[in-house]
Design an enzyme around this catalytic site. Structure first.
Site, PDB file in Angstrom:
ATOM      1  N   SER A 100       0.807  -1.221   0.000  1.00 43.10           N
ATOM      2  CA  SER A 100       0.000   0.000   0.000  1.00 43.10           C
ATOM      3  C   SER A 100       0.844   1.278   0.000  1.00 43.10           C
ATOM      4  O   SER A 100       0.513   2.231  -0.725  1.00 43.10           O
ATOM      5  CB  SER A 100      -0.950   0.002   1.200  1.00 43.10           C
ATOM      6  N   GLU A 118       3.964   1.164  11.220  1.00 39.54           N
ATOM      7  CA  GLU A 118       4.298  -0.260  11.143  1.00 39.54           C
ATOM      8  C   GLU A 118       5.084  -0.655  12.388  1.00 39.54           C
ATOM      9  O   GLU A 118       6.139  -0.081  12.680  1.00 39.54           O
ATOM     10  CB  GLU A 118       5.115  -0.565   9.887  1.00 39.54           C
ATOM     11  N   ASP A 164      -5.913  -1.762   7.605  1.00 34.06           N
ATOM     12  CA  ASP A 164      -5.913  -3.173   7.179  1.00 34.06           C
ATOM     13  C   ASP A 164      -5.025  -4.028   8.085  1.00 34.06           C
ATOM     14  O   ASP A 164      -3.981  -4.517   7.672  1.00 34.06           O
ATOM     15  CB  ASP A 164      -5.501  -3.314   5.711  1.00 34.06           C
TER      16      ASP A 164
END
Length: 284
Positions: A100, A118, A164
């Site tokens: 992404s 992340e 997500d």
């Protein structure tokens, strides 16, 4: 979870659907001159080697991007998405798959702001290296769910939030609902795109109805839900049958663009005779 590595699933049917939707949302955002912000709550490594040991373990990309990569007869939006994957590969061969953040980087303009979260230390390091030369970008090793409060609303009041998580723990389902509510409370006209796996679990089955209930009171432009079912669960009811995207405040063109592509995705990526799709929308 820090054990999760998206490299095992890179380029599979779920990535195809997710990144087709993301690309169309970002193309629409770029139609106006005013800058916008993308917040990616679970950004991953940015790109993945499809010949690496993780991706090769189950070779899920063979049932995803690899089935589309050489096609020249795809509907326009789907062809544009596949072209992004071509652009990410320096040669003609499919060797790398863009995550992404890479899709976003290819479509965003200089003044557009990118914020990637992340937690996995290795993926964070890879992503930070990949994006280090892009202006107006931050890559943070922090919890993306918890960080939305600080990101919204964005300075230009134009933005996209991509959520997500891996959903490997049940708590992720509740966190997704809370994140959507937080996003809409702080930025009611922002676009929020949520990916989810289609599983035969209570949490997965109930998620879309919970998302609709959270969106309907607050979203200024309604919602869109798309689901692509490509496989059957195994005899014990396990396995991912497909995936979906729930988009709050979607671009008004998104429904028709997906309607153009979904029959091709079913025909190309479906693994059984009853493969199907669902596309529904509620306008405000």
């Amino acid at each position: 979870m820090l054990a999760y590595r998206h490299a095992f699933h890179a380029g599979n049917h779920a990535d195809v659907l997710k990144h087709l939707v993301l690309a169309e949302v970002l193309r629409y955002m770029a139609e106006k001159d005013k800058a916008y912000t993308v917040v990616d709550t679970h950004a991953g490594a940015g790109g993945y080697a499809l010949d690496g040991r993780y991706a090769q373990k189950n070779a899920e990309h063979l049932g995803g991007i690899a089935a589309l990569y050489a096609r020249k007869d795809l509907p326009g939006p789907l062809q544009q998405y596949v072209q992004l994957v071509h652009d990410f590969n320096p040669g003609k061969k499919l060797e790398q798959y863009p995550g992404s953040p890479a899709i976003a980087r290819m479509l965003m303009r200089f003044d557009d702001r990118l914020r990637c979260y992340e937690l996995h230390p290795t993926d964070h390091r890879i992503l930070a290296s990949y994006l280090e030369d892009r202006a107006n970008t931050q890559v943070l090793q922090q919890d993306g769910f918890a960080s939305l409060k600080a990101e919204l609303p964005p300075p230009s009041r134009r933005g996209v939030v991509l959520i997500d998580p891996p959903y490997e723990i049940k708590a992720d389902y509740g966190k997704v609902i809370a994140a959507l509510r937080e996003s809409l409370q702080r930025f009611a006209d922002g676009t929020v795109a949520i990916w989810y796996p289609q599983l035969q679990t209570v949490e997965s089955v109930q998620l879309v109805q919970r998302l609709k209930a959270a969106a309907e009171p607050a979203a200024k432009k309604g919602w869109l839900h798309v689901r692509l079912t490509v496989a059957q669960a195994d005899e014990r009811g396990f396995g991912m049958m497909g995936s979906g995207m729930f988009v709050v405040n979607p671009p008004f063109v998104l429904h028709d663009k997906l309607a153009e592509c979904l029959p091709t995705l079913v025909d190309t990526l479906g693994q059984y005779d009853d493969a199907n799709y669902l596309l529904e929308q509620q306008t405000a």
